[in-house]
Design a protein around this motif. Structure first.
Motif: not given
Length: 322
Positions: A74-82, A88-92, A291-294
């Motif tokens: 997360a600190v590098t901008g990678d919040f994982g894959e939905s 990637p959750v950031t894309q969604v 996690m990314a949403y909250l």
């Protein structure tokens, strides 16, 4: 001011770390998970296959190790894959949040344009029929359940009168582009925006009226009236300016709502915004997305508070941060 902002940002970073750990722990403690839900009812899935799926989705670790793995990305901008979208959750979130923002921002502008003038009028005509009528309108809007009001609008204007589409964001089997696409989307957004406005306008109206009444009873307002100033000058130049200070706080608190989406309203009208996606993520136990949403909401909340504090100094020159 600059030092104050830097201190607030550093404090916010520490708060985000604490919030992220609490959120991750609560989500991992949910009674079920994505793997169990996905494999339930399938007797052909073996225990080894379940373990392989848990390893694939990062669900085979304890809470502390899982959080460390998550925060490292997360600190590098990678919040994982939905889990449910397989992206990637950031894309969604990046795709869906602008739909929710469009709805909420338009609704907020309309709410402010209606609620603030009505709140001022109600305060200046306290205990009159106009005041009672405006307050009744505000209370009615606050009291209406969103699911009920949305269902009534759909039944009246979509099913009955057939003026507006019953659900969705665009007309099915129509490949509109350019301006026609914009018109089609706007047509679908009318009823959801009406729901947002009617349900949200009451809070703004009551807040404006209450603060305006407090300011109108202050000594400097009575002095301005005693000097023979026009009532409009007294109300809008002297009183309303100080009413803006508490309103700024309320506006800052709306920043998370602008992007988070209204889960119930978006669900009823099948609007593919962030609220609907969050509801699906809860149903499907999509841990990375939740996690990314909250965390997205937590960041927006802290940002909204900071914006409110900064706007204090803009609205009231007497406010200074040392």
């Amino acid at each position: 001011m600059k030092q104050y902002i830097i201190r607030r940002i550093l404090t916010s970073i520490l708060v985000l770390f604490g919030v992220s750990f609490l959120i991750y722990g609560m989500l991992r403690l949910m009674p079920s998970d994505f793997i169990s839900q996905m494999t339930s009812g399938n007797p052909d899935i073996t225990a080894e296959q379940k373990e392989a799926l848990k390893e694939k989705y990062g669900m085979n670790t304890n809470i502390v190790q899982g959080y460390v793995n998550w925060i490292s990305g997360a600190v590098t901008g990678d919040f994982g894959e939905s889990f449910q979208y397989q992206r990637p959750v950031t894309q969604v979130i990046g795709e869906k949040m602008w739909i929710s923002f469009s709805l909420a921002a338009i609704a907020l502008i309309i709410e402010l344009a209606i609620a603030i003038p009505l709140g001022v009028i109600a305060a200046t005509k306290q205990y009159s029929k106009v005041d009672y009528g405006i307050v009744f309108f505000a209370l009615a809007g606050i009291s209406l359940p969103s699911f009920f009001f949305a269902a009534v609008l759909r039944r009246a204007f979509s099913v009955g009168l057939k003026i507006f589409p019953i659900s969705g964001m665009v007309t099915a089997r129509e490949n509109y582009t350019g301006f026609m696409w914009f018109v089609d989307v706007a047509h679908h957004f009318v009823l959801p925006i009406i729901v947002f406005v009617i349900l949200g306008i009451g809070s703004w109206l009551r807040y404006t009226r209450t603060n305006m009444l407090e300011v109108l009873n202050m000594d400097y307002v009575r002095t301005a009236r005693a000097k023979g100033l026009d009532e409009r000058v007294v109300v809008f130049k002297h009183a309303f300016r100080n009413t803006l200070i508490p309103l700024v706080t309320f506006i800052g608190a709306q920043v998370p709502a602008l992007f988070s989406g209204a889960i119930i309203t978006e669900g009823i009208f099948s609007i593919p915004g962030l609220g609907q996606a969050a509801l699906d993520a809860v149903t499907n136990k999509d841990l990375p997305f939740l996690m990314a949403y909250l965390m997205f909401l937590a960041i927006l909340t802290l940002l909204g508070t900071l914006i409110s504090d900064i706007l204090y100094a803009v609205v009231d020159p007497r406010v200074r941060y040392n």
